[in-house]
Design a protein around this motif. Structure first.
Motif, PDB file in Angstrom:
ATOM      1  N   LYS A 285       9.762  20.020  25.317  1.00  0.00           N
ATOM      2  CA  LYS A 285      10.786  19.113  24.743  1.00  0.00           C
ATOM      3  C   LYS A 285      11.949  18.457  26.227  1.00  0.00           C
ATOM      4  O   LYS A 285      11.921  17.258  26.173  1.00  0.00           O
ATOM      5  CB  LYS A 285      11.955  19.816  23.832  1.00  0.00           C
ATOM      6  CG  LYS A 285      13.240  18.920  23.880  1.00  0.00           C
ATOM      7  CD  LYS A 285      14.342  20.261  23.097  1.00  0.00           C
ATOM      8  CE  LYS A 285      15.332  19.366  23.202  1.00  0.00           C
ATOM      9  NZ  LYS A 285      16.890  20.343  22.384  1.00  0.00           N
ATOM     10  N   GLU A 286      11.260  19.103  26.822  1.00  0.00           N
ATOM     11  CA  GLU A 286      12.489  18.747  28.364  1.00  0.00           C
ATOM     12  C   GLU A 286      11.333  17.380  28.678  1.00  0.00           C
ATOM     13  O   GLU A 286      12.127  16.850  29.550  1.00  0.00           O
ATOM     14  CB  GLU A 286      12.231  20.146  29.277  1.00  0.00           C
ATOM     15  CG  GLU A 286      13.405  21.039  29.115  1.00  0.00           C
ATOM     16  CD  GLU A 286      13.037  21.819  28.265  1.00  0.00           C
ATOM     17  OE1 GLU A 286      11.331  21.973  27.588  1.00  0.00           O
ATOM     18  OE2 GLU A 286      13.700  22.416  27.026  1.00  0.00           O
ATOM     19  N   VAL A 288       9.594  15.624  27.775  1.00  0.00           N
ATOM     20  CA  VAL A 288       9.494  13.957  26.189  1.00  0.00           C
ATOM     21  C   VAL A 288      11.322  13.434  26.774  1.00  0.00           C
ATOM     22  O   VAL A 288      11.632  12.032  26.779  1.00  0.00           O
ATOM     23  CB  VAL A 288       9.615  14.556  24.881  1.00  0.00           C
ATOM     24  CG1 VAL A 288       9.928  13.286  23.956  1.00  0.00           C
ATOM     25  CG2 VAL A 288       8.394  14.734  24.383  1.00  0.00           C
ATOM     26  N   GLU A 289      12.182  14.793  27.041  1.00  0.00           N
ATOM     27  CA  GLU A 289      13.712  13.675  26.875  1.00  0.00           C
ATOM     28  C   GLU A 289      14.404  13.313  28.269  1.00  0.00           C
ATOM     29  O   GLU A 289      14.804  12.310  28.241  1.00  0.00           O
ATOM     30  CB  GLU A 289      14.699  14.890  26.616  1.00  0.00           C
ATOM     31  CG  GLU A 289      14.881  15.345  25.180  1.00  0.00           C
ATOM     32  CD  GLU A 289      15.752  16.550  25.152  1.00  0.00           C
ATOM     33  OE1 GLU A 289      16.174  16.222  23.667  1.00  0.00           O
ATOM     34  OE2 GLU A 289      16.008  17.322  25.545  1.00  0.00           O
ATOM     35  N   GLN A 290      12.864  13.731  28.533  1.00  0.00           N
ATOM     36  CA  GLN A 290      13.100  13.435  30.355  1.00  0.00           C
ATOM     37  C   GLN A 290      12.817  11.076  30.583  1.00  0.00           C
ATOM     38  O   GLN A 290      12.833  10.993  31.044  1.00  0.00           O
ATOM     39  CB  GLN A 290      12.741  14.397  31.783  1.00  0.00           C
ATOM     40  CG  GLN A 290      11.850  13.169  32.668  1.00  0.00           C
ATOM     41  CD  GLN A 290      13.226  13.344  33.365  1.00  0.00           C
ATOM     42  OE1 GLN A 290      14.397  14.236  32.844  1.00  0.00           O
ATOM     43  NE2 GLN A 290      13.730  12.107  34.312  1.00  0.00           N
ATOM     44  N   ILE A 292      12.142   9.709  27.460  1.00  0.00           N
ATOM     45  CA  ILE A 292      13.341   9.259  26.609  1.00  0.00           C
ATOM     46  C   ILE A 292      14.642   8.414  27.038  1.00  0.00           C
ATOM     47  O   ILE A 292      15.792   8.787  26.180  1.00  0.00           O
ATOM     48  CB  ILE A 292      13.313   9.095  25.456  1.00  0.00           C
ATOM     49  CG1 ILE A 292      13.600  10.843  24.946  1.00  0.00           C
ATOM     50  CG2 ILE A 292      11.963   8.998  25.057  1.00  0.00           C
ATOM     51  CD1 ILE A 292      13.184  11.380  23.391  1.00  0.00           C
ATOM     52  N   LYS A 293      15.206   9.214  28.153  1.00  0.00           N
ATOM     53  CA  LYS A 293      16.499   9.455  28.740  1.00  0.00           C
ATOM     54  C   LYS A 293      17.061   8.491  28.564  1.00  0.00           C
ATOM     55  O   LYS A 293      16.940   7.365  29.186  1.00  0.00           O
ATOM     56  CB  LYS A 293      16.270   9.917  30.381  1.00  0.00           C
ATOM     57  CG  LYS A 293      17.939  10.053  30.685  1.00  0.00           C
ATOM     58  CD  LYS A 293      17.848  11.011  32.109  1.00  0.00           C
ATOM     59  CE  LYS A 293      16.760  10.439  33.343  1.00  0.00           C
ATOM     60  NZ  LYS A 293      16.940  11.002  34.594  1.00  0.00           N
ATOM     61  N   THR A 297      18.739  12.011  22.387  1.00  0.00           N
ATOM     62  CA  THR A 297      17.879  13.065  22.006  1.00  0.00           C
ATOM     63  C   THR A 297      16.659  13.482  21.287  1.00  0.00           C
ATOM     64  O   THR A 297      16.261  12.324  20.783  1.00  0.00           O
ATOM     65  CB  THR A 297      18.596  14.532  21.541  1.00  0.00           C
ATOM     66  OG1 THR A 297      18.473  13.969  20.737  1.00  0.00           O
ATOM     67  CG2 THR A 297      19.850  14.431  22.468  1.00  0.00           C
ATOM     68  N   LEU A 298      15.079  14.478  21.790  1.00  0.00           N
ATOM     69  CA  LEU A 298      13.927  14.661  21.513  1.00  0.00           C
ATOM     70  C   LEU A 298      14.197  14.777  19.813  1.00  0.00           C
ATOM     71  O   LEU A 298      13.676  14.818  19.194  1.00  0.00           O
ATOM     72  CB  LEU A 298      13.930  15.761  21.051  1.00  0.00           C
ATOM     73  CG  LEU A 298      12.260  15.644  20.649  1.00  0.00           C
ATOM     74  CD1 LEU A 298      11.263  15.203  20.366  1.00  0.00           C
ATOM     75  CD2 LEU A 298      11.777  17.369  21.704  1.00  0.00           C
ATOM     76  N   ASP A 299      15.475  15.715  19.117  1.00  0.00           N
ATOM     77  CA  ASP A 299      15.872  15.772  17.855  1.00  0.00           C
ATOM     78  C   ASP A 299      16.546  14.475  16.507  1.00  0.00           C
ATOM     79  O   ASP A 299      16.276  14.781  16.130  1.00  0.00           O
ATOM     80  CB  ASP A 299      16.769  16.974  17.868  1.00  0.00           C
ATOM     81  CG  ASP A 299      16.654  17.989  18.626  1.00  0.00           C
ATOM     82  OD1 ASP A 299      16.859  18.752  18.526  1.00  0.00           O
ATOM     83  OD2 ASP A 299      15.200  18.615  18.430  1.00  0.00           O
ATOM     84  N   GLU A 300      16.911  13.635  18.026  1.00  0.00           N
ATOM     85  CA  GLU A 300      17.028  12.671  17.790  1.00  0.00           C
ATOM     86  C   GLU A 300      16.000  11.763  16.923  1.00  0.00           C
ATOM     87  O   GLU A 300      15.921  11.088  15.931  1.00  0.00           O
ATOM     88  CB  GLU A 300      18.513  11.988  17.805  1.00  0.00           C
ATOM     89  CG  GLU A 300      19.920  12.212  18.079  1.00  0.00           C
ATOM     90  CD  GLU A 300      20.692  11.660  19.143  1.00  0.00           C
ATOM     91  OE1 GLU A 300      20.416  11.552  20.158  1.00  0.00           O
ATOM     92  OE2 GLU A 300      22.175  11.900  19.389  1.00  0.00           O
ATOM     93  N   ALA A 301      15.441  11.709  18.060  1.00  0.00           N
ATOM     94  CA  ALA A 301      13.591  10.971  17.643  1.00  0.00           C
ATOM     95  C   ALA A 301      12.770  11.226  16.878  1.00  0.00           C
ATOM     96  O   ALA A 301      12.084  10.791  15.976  1.00  0.00           O
ATOM     97  CB  ALA A 301      13.535  10.711  19.114  1.00  0.00           C
TER      98      ALA A 301
END
Length: 717
Positions: A285-286, A288-290, A292-293, A297-301
């Protein structure tokens, strides 16, 4: 300066002589022409500007102009002089206009006016002045004198500007802002905003490509001054290396079938961890969020259905040990992750490559991401090469061979065995099944045979057809081969009764999906019109012995190993028959066209779609010598990883053959069977079918020409 008498004023211009100017003057014609201008006494045009308005007209006073001549050289400086006669009512001199009459730019240090009643006035220029042949606009320099007393410089608020200089002040600012057009030269004085789009130089060297900084959520950055230098972009011949093209071809390339929506997180293998190692993906998760920063967030995506994947991990991992025993060949279990950006393009997030635990070593697994740092950037390119080699194998063995050739052959056999040539369904299917048997026979001789082109030039080598069998077992279902079932299964679309075709694409600019949905509807309508003409109700379908034997044989004999699967469609009604025939016709024609005819254009140039990777990733258990070779010449190591010359040549030659249309190619909607012309309803239905196909062709051409649809167009590879 307020007097009724005219005044004689001497102006001295000091310029800095450029280094190398003497040598240049010996050989460069422009310098020799400048020497002539100097001899003629016409080196600079100097115009004096009054700080006051004309009291009679309220307008700016006309400047007084004179040409300056060269006076001498000393200590690296040159001087030019001229004399003015200034009328007594001219007023204070507030500025000078300068025009360089020479053909080369000069560095103007300062201008001094001597002979004025209140003492000399200096104009501290310290600026390059272009030749009038490059820029005819005169340069303006304001006085460093507060009228009545000398100071080092004078600042004015706009409202405090002397009336005679206000227009000049405004004009100068307009000139400095520019118009946002044209390529800037070194000596230009235009200050315009731009993003950092000129850092790279991939035209001269591919590893010098760099992303644009500024103007995106991915890479925020302060703006720079626009130089007008052409955008740093890869020329057409380098499009294959760009991440944008890598992502675009997942939607509009030769294998647009593999991309799926990520529905579960974290990613996890279904293989036995005791045999292959830990099942958990290294894509966290970390990480991916880096990537798509700035977007979400990943959860939102995940909730908004923005994360997509091409996943060959579980299909390929069982073959890694076997393939690696073959000389000059390697393999990984692989997956690539993408993010759907607001402009409907895909941003590659990560590629994960996995080698199972084997030979006493633990599982090797690593994630690679796009990056700016040189080593990471090259590792990302290697990872793309490995992934693309595996994608090429999947495309050829599954998307192409298995789904459109191998699985279709039973339809051809069953049609010829169970349907009379006079049966309407035989006539309906015949154009779609022409030459399938002949092509498949040839493929078994030279393409998929032992030591054939597939086995010698694709990543899975001698295990290629075994892999195709596994894919058939795990993935192939007749009821998912048509549309929209195929797209719904992959999560590429969701059901929406209010949308065209009854479903909504999650990737709106998905060229393949957008176009084929329209084509599917057109094809299905034609088949529905045809079937409904001959079969008025369910009893006619159920009582057609040839038709029932045909469908039974396809399932029981043609796909015998799956004959007991519960998903086979029943054949009891006209609607059942329409669905079955549409799927068969679709796979044999439109699906096949999508994965076949673009092969040479997109894969003939092997770096764009390598078919094999011959060396491991440089970071997998590297030796010191191997790692140093990678660091020293990564491009050479990448070429070694790619197909050999013989492999690339063989693949290129066969793809050229496969991508060509037969001289007697039969295009759907072009030719009407003679028997159909005898039935007015069928003839009319075929006419509608043909007309709709022509309309679709225009629609596709228009979309392909629409520059706002970014996934439609890509540079030549």
């Amino acid at each position: 300066m307020a007097t009724n008498m005219s005044i004689s004023v001497k102006a001295t211009i000091t310029v800095k002589l450029t280094v190398g100017g003497f040598l240049s003057s010996l050989f460069k014609l422009s310098y020799r022409l400048d020497d002539i201008s100097d001899l003629l006494g016409k080196s600079f045009l100097l115009e004096l500007v009054s700080a006051e308005l004309d009291p009679n007209t309220g307008l700016e006073k006309k400047p007084i102009g004179r040409y300056a001549r060269r006076a001498g050289k000393k200590d690296g400086e040159g001087t030019y002089v001229t004399n003015f006669v200034i009328p007594g009512d001219f007023g204070e001199i507030g500025a000078v206009l300068v025009q360089n009459e020479l053909r080369n730019e000069l560095y103007l240090k300062h201008i001094v006016l001597n002979g004025l009643p209140n003492g000399p006035i200096a104009f501290n220029c310290s600026s390059w002045v272009q030749s009038k042949f490059d820029n005819p606009e005169k340069r303006i320099f304001f006085s460093n004198k507060d009228f009545g007393r000398d100071i080092s410089s004078k600042a004015y608020l706009p409202s405090q500007t002397p009336n005679g200089l206000k227009g000049m002040r405004e004009k100068e600012l307009i000139s400095l802002r520019g118009n946002g057009e044209g390529e800037r030269k070194t000596s230009d004085r235009i200050y315009d905003y731009d993003v950092y789009n000129d850092l790279g130089d991939p035209v001269s060297k591919t590893e010098l490509g760099r992303p644009v900084l500024g103007g995106s959520k991915n890479y925020p950055y302060p703006r720079r001054c626009r130089t007008g230098r052409p955008r740093s972009k890869t020329e057409d011949k380098f499009s294959w290396i760009r991440d944008e093209e890598f992502s675009r071809q997942t939607l509009a390339g030769v294998n647009p079938y593999s991309i799926k929506l990520v529905r579960e997180w974290p990613l996890k293998s279904a293989l036995d961890p005791d045999v292959y190692g830990p099942a958990e993906s290294a894509i966290t998760k970390e990480l991916v969020e880096q990537e798509i920063k700035g977007f979400m967030t990943l959860d939102e995506a995940l909730e908004q259905k923005k994360i997509f994947i091409i996943d060959y991990h579980d299909l390929l991992l069982p073959y890694v040990r076997k393939v690696r025993q073959i000389e000059r060949t390697t393999l990984y279990g692989s997956r690539a992750l993408f993010f759907l950006t607001p402009d409907c393009t895909l941003k590659p997030l990560a590629i994960e490559l996995t080698c199972p635990q084997m030979d006493g070593k633990p599982q090797w697994k690593q994630v690679f991401t796009p990056g700016l740092e040189a080593t990471g950037c090259w590792l990302w390119r290697f990872a793309k090469a490995h992934f693309l080699a595996q994608d090429s194998g999947y495309h050829e063995l599954v998307s192409h061979w298995l789904r459109t050739h191998c699985a279709t052959e039973p339809y051809v056999i069953g049609t010829n065995r169970q349907l009379s040539a006079m049966h309407p369904i035989y006539k309906l299917l015949h154009p779609h099944l022409r030459y399938t048997m002949e092509i498949n026979a040839l493929a078994r001789q030279v393409l998929i045979s032992a030591d054939g082109i597939i086995e010698t030039s694709f990543s899975t080598r001698s295990y290629s057809m075994e892999l195709s069998s596994v894919a058939y077992d795990r993935l192939w279902r007749f009821d998912k081969e048509g549309l929209p079932a195929d797209q719904l299964t992959g999560g590429i679309a969701v059901e929406d009764p209010t949308a065209p075709h009854g479903l909504k694409l999650l990737i709106e600019d998905y060229p393949f999906a957008n176009d084929v949905l329209i084509l599917w509807d057109i094809l299905k309508q034609w088949i529905a019109d045809f079937v409904n003409f001959y079969y008025k109700d369910a009893s006619m379908v159920q009582s057609d012995t040839e038709l029932q034997a045909w469908w039974t044989e396809i399932r029981i004999r043609g796909h015998e190993d799956k004959k007991d699967e519960p998903w086979w469609p029943l054949l009891n009604t006209p609607e059942d028959l329409i669905g079955i025939i549409t799927t068969i016709a679709w796979v044999a024609s439109a699906h096949h066209s999508a994965v076949n005819f673009g092969q040479y254009a997109l894969a003939g140039y092997f770096p764009n779609r390598p078919t094999i990777a011959r060396t491991n990733m440089p970071c997998e258990d590297p030796t010191r010598d191997g790692w140093n070779k990678f660091l020293d010449k990564p491009e050479s190591e990448l070429l070694i990883c790619f197909s050999s010359q013989i492999q690339a040549t063989l693949v290129m030659a066969i793809l050229d053959v496969l991508s060509h249309h037969s001289p007697d190619e039969e295009y759907i909607g072009k030719h009407m069977e003679a028997a159909w012309g005898e039935e007015p309803d069928i003839k009319e239905a075929f006419g509608r079918f043909s007309a709709r196909l022509k309309e679709l062709e225009k629609i596709i051409d228009a979309k392909n020409a629409d520059s706002s649809l970014k996934n439609r167009g890509g540079g030549s590879i």
